[in-house]
Design a protein around this motif. Structure first.
Motif, mmCIF file in Angstrom:
data_model
loop_
_atom_site.group_PDB
_atom_site.id
_atom_site.type_symbol
_atom_site.label_atom_id
_atom_site.label_comp_id
_atom_site.label_asym_id
_atom_site.label_seq_id
_atom_site.Cartn_x
_atom_site.Cartn_y
_atom_site.Cartn_z
ATOM 1 N N ILE A 52 92.010 56.231 -17.372
ATOM 2 C CA ILE A 52 92.916 55.298 -18.052
ATOM 3 C C ILE A 52 92.261 54.781 -19.329
ATOM 4 O O ILE A 52 92.901 54.683 -20.381
ATOM 5 C CB ILE A 52 93.305 54.133 -17.122
ATOM 6 N N ALA A 53 90.977 54.481 -19.262
ATOM 7 C CA ALA A 53 90.263 53.990 -20.437
ATOM 8 C C ALA A 53 90.235 55.030 -21.551
ATOM 9 O O ALA A 53 90.471 54.706 -22.719
ATOM 10 C CB ALA A 53 88.833 53.593 -20.049
ATOM 11 N N VAL A 54 89.982 56.278 -21.206
ATOM 12 C CA VAL A 54 89.971 57.348 -22.211
ATOM 13 C C VAL A 54 91.360 57.513 -22.824
ATOM 14 O O VAL A 54 91.499 57.681 -24.036
ATOM 15 C CB VAL A 54 89.462 58.673 -21.602
ATOM 16 N N CYS A 55 92.387 57.434 -22.010
ATOM 17 C CA CYS A 55 93.755 57.566 -22.516
ATOM 18 C C CYS A 55 94.116 56.422 -23.458
ATOM 19 O O CYS A 55 94.739 56.642 -24.507
ATOM 20 C CB CYS A 55 94.749 57.618 -21.371
ATOM 21 N N CYS A 56 93.734 55.209 -23.112
ATOM 22 C CA CYS A 56 94.003 54.062 -23.982
ATOM 23 C C CYS A 56 93.278 54.205 -25.310
ATOM 24 O O CYS A 56 93.846 53.918 -26.379
ATOM 25 C CB CYS A 56 93.591 52.766 -23.300
ATOM 26 N N LEU A 57 92.052 54.659 -25.266
ATOM 27 C CA LEU A 57 91.303 54.864 -26.502
ATOM 28 C C LEU A 57 91.915 55.982 -27.333
ATOM 29 O O LEU A 57 92.046 55.871 -28.551
ATOM 30 C CB LEU A 57 89.839 55.162 -26.183
ATOM 31 N N TYR A 58 92.321 57.050 -26.688
ATOM 32 C CA TYR A 58 92.972 58.155 -27.389
ATOM 33 C C TYR A 58 94.249 57.684 -28.083
ATOM 34 O O TYR A 58 94.486 57.982 -29.258
ATOM 35 C CB TYR A 58 93.287 59.285 -26.413
ATOM 36 N N LEU A 59 95.077 56.931 -27.359
ATOM 37 C CA LEU A 59 96.314 56.421 -27.953
ATOM 38 C C LEU A 59 96.031 55.474 -29.110
ATOM 39 O O LEU A 59 96.725 55.499 -30.128
ATOM 40 C CB LEU A 59 97.158 55.725 -26.891
ATOM 41 N N ALA A 60 95.016 54.634 -28.978
ATOM 42 C CA ALA A 60 94.662 53.717 -30.062
ATOM 43 C C ALA A 60 94.239 54.490 -31.314
ATOM 44 O O ALA A 60 94.664 54.157 -32.436
ATOM 45 C CB ALA A 60 93.536 52.779 -29.617
ATOM 46 N N LEU A 61 93.431 55.513 -31.136
ATOM 47 C CA LEU A 61 93.000 56.320 -32.285
ATOM 48 C C LEU A 61 94.186 57.030 -32.927
ATOM 49 O O LEU A 61 94.281 57.116 -34.159
ATOM 50 C CB LEU A 61 91.936 57.327 -31.854
ATOM 51 N N GLU A 62 95.095 57.546 -32.108
ATOM 52 C CA GLU A 62 96.289 58.217 -32.638
ATOM 53 C C GLU A 62 97.183 57.233 -33.390
ATOM 54 O O GLU A 62 97.694 57.538 -34.466
ATOM 55 C CB GLU A 62 97.080 58.879 -31.505
ATOM 56 N N MET A 63 97.389 56.049 -32.829
ATOM 57 C CA MET A 63 98.245 55.050 -33.465
ATOM 58 C C MET A 63 97.682 54.591 -34.807
ATOM 59 O O MET A 63 98.430 54.330 -35.740
ATOM 60 C CB MET A 63 98.425 53.846 -32.535
ATOM 61 N N LEU A 64 96.369 54.495 -34.892
ATOM 62 C CA LEU A 64 95.720 54.038 -36.123
ATOM 63 C C LEU A 64 95.455 55.172 -37.106
ATOM 64 O O LEU A 64 95.050 54.926 -38.244
ATOM 65 C CB LEU A 64 94.405 53.332 -35.782
ATOM 66 N N GLY A 65 95.657 56.398 -36.671
ATOM 67 C CA GLY A 65 95.420 57.542 -37.549
ATOM 68 C C GLY A 65 93.949 57.809 -37.820
ATOM 69 O O GLY A 65 93.589 58.361 -38.848
ATOM 70 N N VAL A 66 93.102 57.426 -36.887
ATOM 71 C CA VAL A 66 91.660 57.630 -37.032
ATOM 72 C C VAL A 66 91.290 58.969 -36.411
ATOM 73 O O VAL A 66 91.623 59.232 -35.259
ATOM 74 C CB VAL A 66 90.871 56.485 -36.348
ATOM 75 N N GLU A 67 90.618 59.799 -37.184
ATOM 76 C CA GLU A 67 90.165 61.090 -36.667
ATOM 77 C C GLU A 67 88.678 61.024 -36.357
ATOM 78 O O GLU A 67 87.890 60.596 -37.182
ATOM 79 C CB GLU A 67 90.426 62.192 -37.685
ATOM 80 N N VAL A 68 88.335 61.454 -35.189
ATOM 81 C CA VAL A 68 86.932 61.508 -34.788
ATOM 82 C C VAL A 68 86.353 62.820 -35.312
ATOM 83 O O VAL A 68 86.960 63.875 -35.122
ATOM 84 C CB VAL A 68 86.795 61.404 -33.255
ATOM 85 N N PRO A 69 85.211 62.788 -35.993
ATOM 86 C CA PRO A 69 84.672 63.992 -36.638
ATOM 87 C C PRO A 69 84.521 65.209 -35.740
ATOM 88 O O PRO A 69 84.672 66.322 -36.198
ATOM 89 C CB PRO A 69 83.304 63.533 -37.145
ATOM 90 N N LEU A 70 84.263 65.050 -34.464
ATOM 91 C CA LEU A 70 84.098 66.204 -33.581
ATOM 92 C C LEU A 70 85.359 67.072 -33.533
ATOM 93 O O LEU A 70 85.271 68.264 -33.313
ATOM 94 C CB LEU A 70 83.756 65.753 -32.162
ATOM 95 N N ASN A 71 86.526 66.462 -33.746
ATOM 96 C CA ASN A 71 87.776 67.204 -33.626
ATOM 97 C C ASN A 71 87.944 68.253 -34.714
ATOM 98 O O ASN A 71 88.644 69.231 -34.515
ATOM 99 C CB ASN A 71 88.974 66.257 -33.671
ATOM 100 N N ASN A 72 87.344 68.070 -35.874
ATOM 101 C CA ASN A 72 87.573 68.966 -37.001
ATOM 102 C C ASN A 72 86.511 70.045 -37.159
ATOM 103 O O ASN A 72 86.616 70.878 -38.036
ATOM 104 C CB ASN A 72 87.644 68.153 -38.296
ATOM 105 N N GLN A 73 85.493 70.046 -36.351
ATOM 106 C CA GLN A 73 84.376 70.957 -36.557
ATOM 107 C C GLN A 73 84.302 72.059 -35.513
ATOM 108 O O GLN A 73 83.307 72.758 -35.418
ATOM 109 C CB GLN A 73 83.062 70.164 -36.561
ATOM 110 N N GLY A 74 85.327 72.218 -34.718
ATOM 111 C CA GLY A 74 85.320 73.264 -33.707
ATOM 112 C C GLY A 74 84.412 72.965 -32.526
ATOM 113 O O GLY A 74 84.159 73.835 -31.701
ATOM 114 N N GLU A 75 83.906 71.754 -32.448
ATOM 115 C CA GLU A 75 83.061 71.345 -31.328
ATOM 116 C C GLU A 75 83.945 70.762 -30.230
ATOM 117 O O GLU A 75 85.147 70.604 -30.414
ATOM 118 C CB GLU A 75 82.046 70.306 -31.813
#
Length: 94
Positions: A52-75
């Motif tokens: 639940i905590a991971v899902c809430c954090l994921y939704l918060a990042l999506e709502m704010l439009g914040v991209e975590v660098p790991l997502n763009n580097q194929g990692e």
């Protein structure tokens, strides 16, 4: 109990972000609001608190439009770094 998981994952994700992005985005506030709202239904009874905590954090990042660098580097995605069995849990239960 969910709060300790949320704080742990927020800290882990903020360490991955560029400092000025982490400072100007209310990630913790939005994630905390989503976590509180999760108690209004039966979500907290159906799923483990760390998921639940991971899902809430994921939704918060999506709502704010914040991209975590790991997502763009194929990692691996950040949630796999924070909680490696999360994808396995989703595959089994949904």
């Amino acid at each position: 109990m969910n709060l300790q998981y949320l704080l742990h994952h927020i800290k882990a994700v903020q360490d991955l972000l560029v400092p000025h992005v982490a400072a100007r985005s209310p990630i913790a506030t939005v994630a905390w609001a989503l976590l509180r709202d999760s108690y209004h239904g039966n979500v907290c009874l159906l799923h483990p608190p760390d998921h639940i905590a991971v899902c809430c954090l994921y939704l918060a990042l999506e709502m704010l439009g914040v991209e975590v660098p790991l997502n763009n580097q194929g990692e691996p995605t950040w949630w796999n770094v924070c909680k490696y069995d999360f994808v396995i849990y989703l595959l089994i239960n949904f």
